[in-house]
Scaffold this active site. Structure first.
Site: not given
Length: 295
Positions: A60, A63, A206, A265
């Site tokens: 992404h 990110e 992420h 994450e």
């Protein structure tokens, strides 16, 4: 170069890779494909061991800090391997005799560049990008690649279910899975790369939430939850059994190979995470990444 204003970009990645390869004979760099705009997608190889571990970042665009985190980890691991000194209490030389680490730090370089530099009138996709972004010239929240496709919704793991769930019918900043699985060159390159090397485990980095996703529709191996617990204890991150999500890279890997796959994450806050928090995130993440090499 870690600029608070600009962030970590593609040129920083290329320079970092050049320095690592030049400094350490046991680090190699490979081009595994190209982005929509022709940027080489780089993979770094470190170590000589029989176990093959893969980590990636910046699926992404907003990110992009994950690319900086992975490059820092590769640099620290390589330095510890070269000097024989421990890293976070681990003997890097022993780890690198047991493991070969493959890192793709920036899967989505076009998107990263867009979030950091915008789409000036000279940009070849200027008109479409403004249209897809609702007329706004602010792209800091953009997740997709330069064609407005979410690369982490691109993999053939219940892709149709994800497309229906998202309900996004065309290109935009986020959540459009594309016209069909692996339509985007970045996602297709990652699939080919993964098919070419028998990875024992993969970890997709992420942001944000300080969580570890370890399952996929019960395709994961029996030990996956226990391994996620080890990653959680190393970092303070919370293992989470996720449902209602498909077509991601680690989803496809788990379904395809029935081997451990994790989405981590990193950090906490709002994307994009600021570079000002980089050091604190890395302190949390480094033990997790080292533990991943030991799984």
């Amino acid at each position: 170069m870690l600029s608070e204003e600009q962030g970590f970009g593609y040129l920083d990645l290329v320079e970092g890779a050049r320095q690592l390869v030049g400094r350490y004979s046991f680090v190699s760099a490979y081009v595994i494909g190209h982005s929509v705009m022709g940027k080489p997608l780089l993979a770094l190889r470190c170590g000589r061991g029989p176990r093959q571990i893969h980590m990636n970042g910046s699926f992404h665009a907003n990110e992009w800090i994950t690319s900086a985190l992975l490059m820092r980890f590769a640099a620290d691991l390589s330095a510890a391997y070269a000097t024989g000194e421990p890293i976070c209490g681990q003997q890097a030389e022993r780890l690198c005799r047991q493991v070969t680490l493959w890192v793709v730090p920036m899967v989505n370089p076009d998107g990263v560049e867009l979030t950091q530099r915008g789409a000036p009138p000279t940009h070849p996709w200027h008109r479409l990008l403004l249209e897809w972004n609702g007329g706004s010239e602010r792209f800091s929240g953009w997740k997709a690649n330069i064609r407005g496709v979410d690369l982490n919704d691109q993999f053939p793991a219940f892709w149709e279910e994800e497309r229906k769930r998202r309900g996004v019918e065309g290109p935009g900043p986020r959540d459009y899975p594309g016209p069909y699985p692996l339509s985007e060159p970045e996602a297709a390159a990652m699939a080919r790369f993964t098919e070419s090397i028998p990875f024992d485990m993969v970890l997709a980095l992420h942001t944000q939430g300080r969580e570890i996703y370890w399952n996929y529709r019960d395709y994961e191996p029996a030990e996956a939850e226990e391994l996620a617990g080890r990653l959680g204890r190393a970092s303070g991150y919370k293992p989470v059994k996720l449902s209602g999500s498909d077509a991601g890279y680690k989803d496809w890997f788990i379904q395809q190979y029935r081997r451990p796959g994790f989405t981590v994450e990193a950090g906490y806050g709002e994307n994009p995470l600021p570079m000002g928090g980089f050091d604190q995130i890395y302190v949390e993440l480094q033990p997790l990444l080292l533990e991943a090499l030991r799984l």
